[in-house]
Design a protein around this motif. Structure first.
Motif, PDB file in Angstrom:
ATOM      1  N   GLU A 134       0.806  -1.222   0.000  1.00 12.37           N
ATOM      2  CA  GLU A 134       0.000   0.000   0.000  1.00 12.37           C
ATOM      3  C   GLU A 134       0.841   1.275   0.000  1.00 12.37           C
ATOM      4  OE1 GLU A 134      -3.355   0.457   2.500  1.00 12.37           O
ATOM      5  OE2 GLU A 134      -3.897  -1.666   2.509  1.00 12.37           O
ATOM      6  N   PHE A 160      -0.860   0.149  -4.056  1.00 11.83           N
ATOM      7  CA  PHE A 160      -1.502   1.444  -3.885  1.00 11.83           C
ATOM      8  C   PHE A 160      -0.387   2.486  -3.936  1.00 11.83           C
ATOM      9  CE2 PHE A 160      -5.344   0.077  -1.013  1.00 11.83           C
ATOM     10  CZ  PHE A 160      -5.759  -0.811  -1.999  1.00 11.83           C
ATOM     11  N   GLY A 197      -5.138   1.517  -6.292  1.00  8.31           N
ATOM     12  CA  GLY A 197      -5.754   2.603  -5.549  1.00  8.31           C
ATOM     13  C   GLY A 197      -4.752   3.534  -4.909  1.00  8.31           C
ATOM     14  N   MET A 199      -3.556   5.549  -1.138  1.00 10.98           N
ATOM     15  CA  MET A 199      -3.529   5.353   0.311  1.00 10.98           C
ATOM     16  C   MET A 199      -3.001   6.620   0.970  1.00 10.98           C
ATOM     17  SD  MET A 199      -0.948   4.679   2.827  1.00 10.98           S
ATOM     18  CE  MET A 199      -0.554   3.492   4.122  1.00 10.98           C
ATOM     19  N   ARG A 220      -8.051  10.898  -6.393  1.00  8.15           N
ATOM     20  CA  ARG A 220      -8.662   9.781  -7.134  1.00  8.15           C
ATOM     21  C   ARG A 220      -9.385  10.285  -8.380  1.00  8.15           C
ATOM     22  NH1 ARG A 220     -13.022   5.508  -4.715  1.00  8.15           N
ATOM     23  NH2 ARG A 220     -14.214   7.412  -4.320  1.00  8.15           N
ATOM     24  N   CYS A 234     -10.695   2.431  -8.573  1.00  9.69           N
ATOM     25  CA  CYS A 234      -9.554   2.951  -7.810  1.00  9.69           C
ATOM     26  C   CYS A 234      -9.926   2.992  -6.334  1.00  9.69           C
ATOM     27  CB  CYS A 234      -9.199   4.354  -8.321  1.00  9.69           C
ATOM     28  SG  CYS A 234      -7.817   5.125  -7.451  1.00  9.69           S
ATOM     29  N   ASP A 235      -9.343   2.097  -5.554  1.00  4.52           N
ATOM     30  CA  ASP A 235      -9.636   2.035  -4.121  1.00  4.52           C
ATOM     31  C   ASP A 235      -9.068   3.244  -3.387  1.00  4.52           C
ATOM     32  OD1 ASP A 235     -11.114  -0.343  -3.721  1.00  4.52           O
ATOM     33  OD2 ASP A 235      -9.303  -1.539  -4.034  1.00  4.52           O
ATOM     34  N   SER A 237      -7.570   3.812   0.358  1.00  6.58           N
ATOM     35  CA  SER A 237      -7.183   3.234   1.648  1.00  6.58           C
ATOM     36  C   SER A 237      -6.935   4.380   2.611  1.00  6.58           C
ATOM     37  CB  SER A 237      -5.924   2.376   1.497  1.00  6.58           C
ATOM     38  OG  SER A 237      -5.513   1.890   2.763  1.00  6.58           O
TER      39      SER A 237
END
Length: 271
Positions: A134, A160, A197, A199, A220, A234-235, A237
């Motif tokens: 991440e 990430f 994603g 973070m 994002r 796209c996560d 975190s």
């Protein structure tokens, strides 16, 4: 006399053994209580995450909980695993490399600490079931990970990009202004990495503010526009023990929760 002396020794030995066993019971009971507390705490966290997701108009299964097991023993992690949890996070390469082989292979490990180039190979070879890193915060570490994954021949590694949303010099992460450029490098220049994603670690003292979460959400939007992908691909975190409900309400899909599940961290006392 010799026989009496021998019998006395045996009796003494038995009494000593019985005292040891009696002393061991409370500590085992205490360990069991801690284990039970961690499982109960996990259930409480999952319930709170589900409620926060519903408040933000999302399904509970759209938010993942990573149980951060830094400084915790494999036996305690096993108890949380036995309660049904599969995602765990570690901050230090040495710790995760020592723990992972002692635990079930279907654990999805997230590495969530700062990663130095010389630790990339030990991390990847020591934890075959590493699922996500991440904390990719510059091109150099992305390139090291990409090469190492290729050399080992494992499936692409999910990563990430870590963004420093608070501007604190004490925190790692790419500046928000450089986020899109780094994501493009990972996506197009690192074939053995899979960008998943963004973070962030909030402020201060590992708690956050809405501004940090808004900054990551803005990043994002810019990243997805640049890559031509939907925001759902796209996560985010963000969110830890002190602020995960707010993070979920503001769009987090991945919360990293340690002490609320496992209790206070246990650092070795300095000599």
């Amino acid at each position: 006399n010799k026989r009496q002396s021998s019998e006395r020794k045996q009796m003494n030995n038995r009494e000593t053994e019985e005292r040891r066993e009696a002393a061991a019971v409370p500590s085992e009971m205490a360990a069991s209580a801690v284990d039970g507390a961690a499982a109960a705490a996990l259930r409480s966290v999952l319930r709170r995450v589900h409620q926060a997701a519903e408040r933000s108009g999302r399904r509970p299964d759209q938010v993942r909980v990573v149980a951060v097991s830094k400084t915790k023993s494999p036996s305690l992690i096993q108890q949380v695993y036995d309660a049904g949890h599969r995602r765990f996070g570690e901050n230090y390469v040495q710790e995760i490399v020592e723990k992972a082989p002692q635990l079930p292979e279907d654990i999805e490990w997230h590495f969530i600490g700062n990663l130095q180039s010389n630790k990339v190979k030990p991390l990847l070879t020591g934890v075959p079931n590493l699922t996500v890193v991440e904390t990719v915060d510059d091109e150099k570490i992305a390139n090291h990970l990409d090469r190492a994954v290729g050399n080992i021949g494992r499936k692409p590694l999910k990563v990430f990009v870590q963004v420093n949303t608070s501007g604190e010099t004490s925190k790692f992460g790419v500046d928000p202004a450089g986020c899109v450029e780094l994501v493009k490098h990972v996506s197009s220049g690192c074939p053995n990495l899979e960008f998943c994603g963004l973070m962030t670690i909030g402020m201060p003292d590992y708690t956050s503010t809405p501004e940090n979460f808004k900054t990551l959400a803005t990043c994002r939007t810019e990243v997805c526009k640049a890559l031509g992908i939907a925001e759902e691909q796209c996560d985010l975190s963000m969110g830890m023990s002190g602020d995960f409900e707010l993070a979920v309400e503001m769009g987090s899909t991945n919360v990293r929760i340690g002490s609320t599940i496992f209790g206070a961290r246990e650092y070795p006392k300095k000599q």
